[in-house]
Design an enzyme around this catalytic site. Structure first.
Site, PDB file in Angstrom:
ATOM      1  N   ARG A   1       0.830  -1.210   0.000  1.00 58.21           N
ATOM      2  CA  ARG A   1       0.000   0.000   0.000  1.00 58.21           C
ATOM      3  C   ARG A   1       0.868   1.266   0.000  1.00 58.21           C
ATOM      4  O   ARG A   1       0.549   2.264  -0.635  1.00 58.21           O
ATOM      5  CB  ARG A   1      -0.954  -0.039   1.195  1.00 58.21           C
ATOM      6  CG  ARG A   1      -2.023  -1.124   1.018  1.00 58.21           C
ATOM      7  CD  ARG A   1      -2.839  -1.345   2.258  1.00 58.21           C
ATOM      8  NE  ARG A   1      -3.636  -0.187   2.642  1.00 58.21           N
ATOM      9  CZ  ARG A   1      -4.227  -0.047   3.834  1.00 58.21           C
ATOM     10  NH1 ARG A   1      -4.085  -0.996   4.751  1.00 58.21           N
ATOM     11  NH2 ARG A   1      -4.932   1.015   4.101  1.00 58.21           N
TER      12      ARG A   1
ATOM     13  N   HIS B   1      -6.508   6.964  12.724  1.00 60.27           N
ATOM     14  CA  HIS B   1      -6.067   5.570  12.565  1.00 60.27           C
ATOM     15  C   HIS B   1      -4.605   5.482  12.110  1.00 60.27           C
ATOM     16  O   HIS B   1      -4.179   4.430  11.635  1.00 60.27           O
ATOM     17  CB  HIS B   1      -6.978   4.824  11.584  1.00 60.27           C
ATOM     18  CG  HIS B   1      -8.349   4.550  12.142  1.00 60.27           C
ATOM     19  ND1 HIS B   1      -9.415   4.170  11.358  1.00 60.27           N
ATOM     20  CD2 HIS B   1      -8.824   4.601  13.415  1.00 60.27           C
ATOM     21  CE1 HIS B   1     -10.497   4.000  12.135  1.00 60.27           C
ATOM     22  NE2 HIS B   1     -10.158   4.263  13.374  1.00 60.27           N
TER      23      HIS B   1
HETATM   24  C1  BJW Z   1     -17.572   6.362  -1.690  1.00 60.54           C
HETATM   25  C2  BJW Z   1     -16.976   6.264  -2.905  1.00 60.54           C
HETATM   26  C3  BJW Z   1     -16.872   7.439  -3.615  1.00 60.54           C
HETATM   27  C4  BJW Z   1     -17.008   4.209  -2.053  1.00 60.54           C
HETATM   28  N1  BJW Z   1     -17.369   8.527  -3.105  1.00 60.54           N
HETATM   29  N2  BJW Z   1     -18.085   7.408  -1.113  1.00 60.54           N
HETATM   30  C5  BJW Z   1     -18.211  -0.315  19.989  1.00 60.54           C
HETATM   31  C6  BJW Z   1     -17.593   0.834  20.509  1.00 60.54           C
HETATM   32  C7  BJW Z   1     -16.231   1.004  20.416  1.00 60.54           C
HETATM   33  C8  BJW Z   1     -15.439   0.052  19.803  1.00 60.54           C
HETATM   34  C9  BJW Z   1     -16.048  -1.095  19.290  1.00 60.54           C
HETATM   35  C10 BJW Z   1     -17.413  -1.268  19.399  1.00 60.54           C
HETATM   36  N3  BJW Z   1     -17.711  -2.466  18.828  1.00 60.54           N
HETATM   37  C11 BJW Z   1     -16.589  -3.025  18.364  1.00 60.54           C
HETATM   38  C12 BJW Z   1     -15.531  -2.220  18.635  1.00 60.54           C
HETATM   39  C13 BJW Z   1     -14.105  -2.519  18.283  1.00 60.54           C
HETATM   40  C14 BJW Z   1     -13.638  -2.152  16.888  1.00 60.54           C
HETATM   41  C15 BJW Z   1     -14.782  -2.070  15.897  1.00 60.54           C
HETATM   42  O1  BJW Z   1     -15.278  -1.006  15.582  1.00 60.54           O
HETATM   43  N4  BJW Z   1     -15.193  -3.193  15.333  1.00 60.54           N
HETATM   44  C16 BJW Z   1     -16.276  -3.166  14.364  1.00 60.54           C
HETATM   45  C17 BJW Z   1     -15.850  -3.974  13.163  1.00 60.54           C
HETATM   46  C18 BJW Z   1     -17.550  -3.612  15.025  1.00 60.54           C
HETATM   47  N5  BJW Z   1     -12.911  -0.899  16.949  1.00 60.54           N
HETATM   48  C19 BJW Z   1     -11.656  -0.860  17.325  1.00 60.54           C
HETATM   49  O2  BJW Z   1     -11.035  -1.843  17.670  1.00 60.54           O
HETATM   50  C20 BJW Z   1     -10.991   0.506  17.345  1.00 60.54           C
HETATM   51  N6  BJW Z   1     -10.437   0.761  18.612  1.00 60.54           N
HETATM   52  C21 BJW Z   1     -11.213   0.917  19.720  1.00 60.54           C
HETATM   53  O3  BJW Z   1     -12.424   0.824  19.671  1.00 60.54           O
HETATM   54  O4  BJW Z   1     -10.529   1.234  20.888  1.00 60.54           O
HETATM   55  C22 BJW Z   1     -11.308   1.327  22.119  1.00 60.54           C
HETATM   56  C23 BJW Z   1     -12.112   2.588  22.243  1.00 60.54           C
HETATM   57  C24 BJW Z   1     -13.398   2.518  22.744  1.00 60.54           C
HETATM   58  C25 BJW Z   1     -14.168   3.674  22.884  1.00 60.54           C
HETATM   59  C26 BJW Z   1     -13.647   4.905  22.552  1.00 60.54           C
HETATM   60  C27 BJW Z   1     -12.347   4.969  22.083  1.00 60.54           C
HETATM   61  C28 BJW Z   1     -11.588   3.797  21.911  1.00 60.54           C
HETATM   62  C29 BJW Z   1      -9.840   0.558  16.330  1.00 60.54           C
HETATM   63  C30 BJW Z   1     -10.316   0.485  14.925  1.00 60.54           C
HETATM   64  C31 BJW Z   1      -9.114   0.439  13.968  1.00 60.54           C
HETATM   65  C32 BJW Z   1      -9.524   0.389  12.497  1.00 60.54           C
HETATM   66  N7  BJW Z   1      -8.400   0.074  11.695  1.00 60.54           N
HETATM   67  C33 BJW Z   1      -8.578   0.004  10.255  1.00 60.54           C
HETATM   68  C34 BJW Z   1      -7.288  -0.543   9.599  1.00 60.54           C
HETATM   69  C35 BJW Z   1      -6.023   0.189  10.006  1.00 60.54           C
HETATM   70  C36 BJW Z   1      -5.571   1.228   9.036  1.00 60.54           C
HETATM   71  C37 BJW Z   1      -5.380   0.696   7.617  1.00 60.54           C
HETATM   72  O5  BJW Z   1      -4.819  -0.390   7.418  1.00 60.54           O
HETATM   73  O6  BJW Z   1      -5.751   1.419   6.656  1.00 60.54           O
HETATM   74  O7  BJW Z   1      -8.922   1.300   9.759  1.00 60.54           O
HETATM   75  S1  BJW Z   1      -9.930  -1.026   9.732  1.00 60.54           S
HETATM   76  C38 BJW Z   1     -10.440  -0.016   8.401  1.00 60.54           C
HETATM   77  O8  BJW Z   1     -11.786   0.426   8.683  1.00 60.54           O
HETATM   78  C39 BJW Z   1      -9.532   1.217   8.447  1.00 60.54           C
HETATM   79  C40 BJW Z   1     -10.529   2.306   8.213  1.00 60.54           C
HETATM   80  O9  BJW Z   1     -10.044   3.549   8.682  1.00 60.54           O
HETATM   81  C41 BJW Z   1     -11.762   1.833   8.943  1.00 60.54           C
HETATM   82  C42 BJW Z   1     -13.051   2.476   8.469  1.00 60.54           C
HETATM   83  O10 BJW Z   1     -13.347   2.127   7.155  1.00 60.54           O
HETATM   84  P1  BJW Z   1     -14.045   3.175   6.173  1.00 60.54           P
HETATM   85  O11 BJW Z   1     -13.152   4.321   5.948  1.00 60.54           O
HETATM   86  O12 BJW Z   1     -15.411   3.466   6.657  1.00 60.54           O
HETATM   87  O13 BJW Z   1     -14.076   2.337   4.813  1.00 60.54           O
HETATM   88  P2  BJW Z   1     -15.224   1.329   4.263  1.00 60.54           P
HETATM   89  O14 BJW Z   1     -14.621   0.561   3.162  1.00 60.54           O
HETATM   90  O15 BJW Z   1     -15.844   0.587   5.355  1.00 60.54           O
HETATM   91  O16 BJW Z   1     -16.340   2.327   3.681  1.00 60.54           O
HETATM   92  C43 BJW Z   1     -16.112   3.131   2.530  1.00 60.54           C
HETATM   93  C44 BJW Z   1     -17.370   3.918   2.208  1.00 60.54           C
HETATM   94  O17 BJW Z   1     -17.087   4.764   1.115  1.00 60.54           O
HETATM   95  C45 BJW Z   1     -18.560   3.028   1.793  1.00 60.54           C
HETATM   96  O18 BJW Z   1     -19.745   3.427   2.492  1.00 60.54           O
HETATM   97  C46 BJW Z   1     -18.722   3.310   0.288  1.00 60.54           C
HETATM   98  O19 BJW Z   1     -20.074   3.298  -0.142  1.00 60.54           O
HETATM   99  C47 BJW Z   1     -18.157   4.690   0.192  1.00 60.54           C
HETATM  100  N8  BJW Z   1     -17.605   5.021  -1.134  1.00 60.54           N
HETATM  101  N9  BJW Z   1     -16.646   4.898  -3.137  1.00 60.54           N
HETATM  102  C48 BJW Z   1     -17.956   8.526  -1.872  1.00 60.54           C
HETATM  103  N10 BJW Z   1     -16.330   7.408  -4.854  1.00 60.54           N
END
Ligand code: BJW
Length: 245
Positions: A61, A113
């Site tokens: 990447r 992130h």
């Molecule tokens: C377009 C388009 C175009 C397409 N125009 N749009 C409840 C509360 C708190 C935490 C949790 C919870 N339940 C579970 C958790 C834990 C977990 C979590 O959320 N899990 C879920 C899967 C349920 N979260 C964590 O572990 C996080 N840490 C944490 O919670 O710590 C404790 C804490 C608690 C409370 C407060 C504070 C802290 C850490 C999360 C780390 C995410 N890491 C990643 C990868 C690392 C970086 C990398 O390699 O790049 O980050 S995962 C991946 O997902 C990446 C992204 O930043 C993240 C979000 O994804 P994103 O950006 O939304 O992408 P997509 O693909 O999902 O969506 C793209 C969108 O674009 C789509 O809707 C398309 O339609 C659209 N689109 N083309 C406009 N042209």
């Protein structure tokens, strides 16, 4: 001068804003998680088990991001224009680890992130710029230890950066805008609810399609980011926030 502060705007961006620049999203049908398992590359356990595999994922990447073909698009540029021309604060929180917002000219920016072009030492905590491939045996330039460098990214189960500051600005903003994110990942997916607790905030979602939390937003605009974001920014700069409510 009235002495009143100009209203502030908080913007959250996700992978969708960089899609038209040529970077993959995560959860779309052609996205990263369709090809690679989260458990293999995006958890601390995966890194402990097989750091070489995790490095290969981020090296590919990093190489793509720095290869010259990936450039900011009209949506990134529009957000930089909003920061430059809006009389109040525009705070951009991105979940993306690419550097396209910086390259477009945004400066009041937080990578919650992490950043693909940085690594940090697990031994001494030093963070450093890193544009090349990262290997397991590479040494830290600060403490000299080998084998301890990791990508400066936030994996599942790890705490995103500067959460306290983000929640403070959300509590105090007049408008929260979510762009190009599916609303699957917390805590970012909860920002809209947090912003709404202040009562007077306008909330807007700009995305290709409705996200998980679409019904929570006061305003929704659907279409490609390169079209809907410049239009939205034009409207905010022309009419102000109160006209949107
Ligand atoms: C377009 C388009 C175009 C397409 N125009 N749009 C409840 C509360 C708190 C935490 C949790 C919870 N339940 C579970 C958790 C834990 C977990 C979590 O959320 N899990 C879920 C899967 C349920 N979260 C964590 O572990 C996080 N840490 C944490 O919670 O710590 C404790 C804490 C608690 C409370 C407060 C504070 C802290 C850490 C999360 C780390 C995410 N890491 C990643 C990868 C690392 C970086 C990398 O390699 O790049 O980050 S995962 C991946 O997902 C990446 C992204 O930043 C993240 C979000 O994804 P994103 O950006 O939304 O992408 P997509 O693909 O999902 O969506 C793209 C969108 O674009 C789509 O809707 C398309 O339609 C659209 N689109 N083309 C406009 N042209």
């Amino acid at each position: 001068m009235s002495g009143k502060r100009a209203p502030s705007i908080v913007i959250l961006t996700g992978a969708g804003i960089s899609k038209e620049s040529g970077l993959d999203t995560f959860r779309d049908a052609d996205g990263i998680w369709a090809r690679v398992r989260i458990e293999d590359v995006a958890t601390p356990e995966a890194f402990a088990r097989d750091p070489g595999r995790v490095h290969a994922f981020y090296n590919a990447r990093r190489e793509k991001l720095t290869g010259g073909a990936i450039v900011p698009n009209a949506a990134h540029t529009a957000l930089a224009r909003l920061e430059a021309e809006w009389p109040g604060e525009v705070f951009l929180v991105t979940q993306n680890i690419d550097d396209l917002h910086e390259r477009a000219g945004s400066t009041n920016l937080l990578h919650m992130h992490g950043e693909l072009l940085k690594v940090r030492c697990t031994a001494c905590g030093e963070m450093m710029e890193w544009r090349a491939s990262l290997a397991v045996e590479d040494t830290c330039s600060a403490c000299g230890r080998g084998g301890g460098l990791r990508p400066h990214v936030v994996w599942f189960g790890e705490m995103p950066f500067e959460m306290e500051h983000i929640f403070e600005t959300l509590s105090d903003c007049a408008m929260f805008v979510s762009i190009g994110t599916s609303g699957n990942v917390y805590p970012a997916a909860g920002f809209v609810s947090h912003a709404r607790q202040s009562g007077t905030v306008h909330t807007a979602e700009l995305n290709l399609e409705p996200s998980e939390g679409a019904s929570i937003f006061a305003e929704t605009v659907y279409g490609p980011a390169t079209e809907v974001v410049p239009d939205f920014v034009d409207r905010v700069l022309r009419e102000g926030i109160s006209a949107l409510g």
